[in-house]
Design a protein around this motif. Structure first.
Motif, short mmCIF file in Angstrom:
data_model
loop_
_atom_site.label_atom_id
_atom_site.label_comp_id
_atom_site.label_asym_id
_atom_site.label_seq_id
_atom_site.Cartn_x
_atom_site.Cartn_y
_atom_site.Cartn_z
N UNK A 27 0.86 -1.18 0.00
CA UNK A 27 0.00 0.00 0.00
C UNK A 27 0.90 1.24 0.00
N UNK A 28 0.59 2.21 -0.84
CA UNK A 28 1.42 3.41 -0.96
C UNK A 28 0.88 4.51 -0.04
N UNK A 29 1.78 5.11 0.71
CA UNK A 29 1.45 6.28 1.53
C UNK A 29 2.44 7.39 1.19
N UNK A 30 2.02 8.61 1.40
CA UNK A 30 2.85 9.78 1.14
C UNK A 30 2.97 10.58 2.42
N UNK A 32 4.13 14.12 3.93
CA UNK A 32 4.44 15.50 3.54
C UNK A 32 5.11 16.19 4.72
N UNK A 33 6.28 16.77 4.46
CA UNK A 33 6.98 17.61 5.44
C UNK A 33 6.84 19.04 4.94
N UNK A 34 6.29 19.89 5.78
CA UNK A 34 5.96 21.27 5.41
C UNK A 34 7.07 22.24 5.79
N UNK A 35 7.30 23.23 4.95
CA UNK A 35 8.30 24.25 5.27
C UNK A 35 7.83 25.20 6.36
N UNK A 36 6.52 25.24 6.60
CA UNK A 36 6.01 26.15 7.63
C UNK A 36 5.99 25.51 9.02
N UNK A 37 6.64 24.37 9.14
CA UNK A 37 6.89 23.70 10.42
C UNK A 37 5.66 23.10 11.09
N UNK A 38 4.56 22.97 10.37
CA UNK A 38 3.44 22.22 10.96
C UNK A 38 3.83 20.74 11.00
N UNK A 39 3.11 19.97 11.73
CA UNK A 39 3.40 18.55 11.86
C UNK A 39 3.33 17.88 10.49
N UNK A 40 4.23 16.93 10.21
CA UNK A 40 4.15 16.18 8.95
C UNK A 40 2.78 15.51 8.82
N UNK A 41 2.39 15.30 7.59
CA UNK A 41 1.10 14.70 7.27
C UNK A 41 1.34 13.44 6.45
N UNK A 42 0.66 12.36 6.79
CA UNK A 42 0.74 11.13 6.01
C UNK A 42 -0.61 10.94 5.33
N UNK A 43 -0.56 10.73 4.01
CA UNK A 43 -1.76 10.58 3.19
C UNK A 43 -1.75 9.25 2.47
N UNK A 44 -2.94 8.77 2.17
CA UNK A 44 -3.09 7.61 1.31
C UNK A 44 -4.43 7.71 0.61
N UNK A 45 -4.61 6.87 -0.37
CA UNK A 45 -5.90 6.79 -1.06
C UNK A 45 -6.69 5.65 -0.43
N UNK A 46 -7.99 5.87 -0.24
CA UNK A 46 -8.85 4.86 0.36
C UNK A 46 -10.09 4.69 -0.50
N UNK A 53 -12.86 6.46 -4.68
CA UNK A 53 -11.52 6.56 -4.13
C UNK A 53 -11.31 8.00 -3.67
N UNK A 54 -10.75 8.16 -2.47
CA UNK A 54 -10.54 9.50 -1.93
C UNK A 54 -9.23 9.53 -1.14
N UNK A 62 -7.01 14.62 9.99
CA UNK A 62 -6.56 15.78 9.23
C UNK A 62 -7.12 15.71 7.80
N UNK A 63 -8.42 15.40 7.74
CA UNK A 63 -9.07 15.17 6.45
C UNK A 63 -9.04 16.41 5.57
#
Length: 81
Positions: A27-30, A32-46, A53-54, A62-63
């Motif tokens: 399963x692929x997940x992405x 994201x590390x943000x330059x504005x220093x918010x917490x990283x976000x992990x996304x996937x398609x479901x 698919x979304x 963090x929808x």
């Protein structure tokens, strides 16, 4: 999917996004590390109701960001083909 780099950068307004692609149990997940220093976000398609698919965050919660940044990743991948 083999053409998609393991790491790539995207821009969103004045924010730089460092995207890291990972495969976990086929399963692929992405991440994201943000330059504005918010917490990283992990996304996937479901899959919703076996038809739609979304993008969603892992863990859930963090929808809004998933719906905002997921299409950016999708559009980038489409440009590679």
């Amino acid at each position: 999917m083999n053409d998609v780099p393991k790491t790539f950068d995207l821009d969103f307004n004045d924010i730089k996004l460092r995207v890291n692609r990972h495969s976990i149990a086929n399963h692929v997940v992405y991440q994201i590390v943000f330059s504005d220093r918010r917490e990283p976000l992990v996304l996937t398609r479901a899959l919703k109701d076996s038809t739609e698919i979304f993008w969603t965050s892992v863990p859930e919660g963090r929808q809004r960001e998933a719906e905002q940044f997921g299409p950016l990743i999708e559009n980038y991948i489409k440009t590679l083909n």
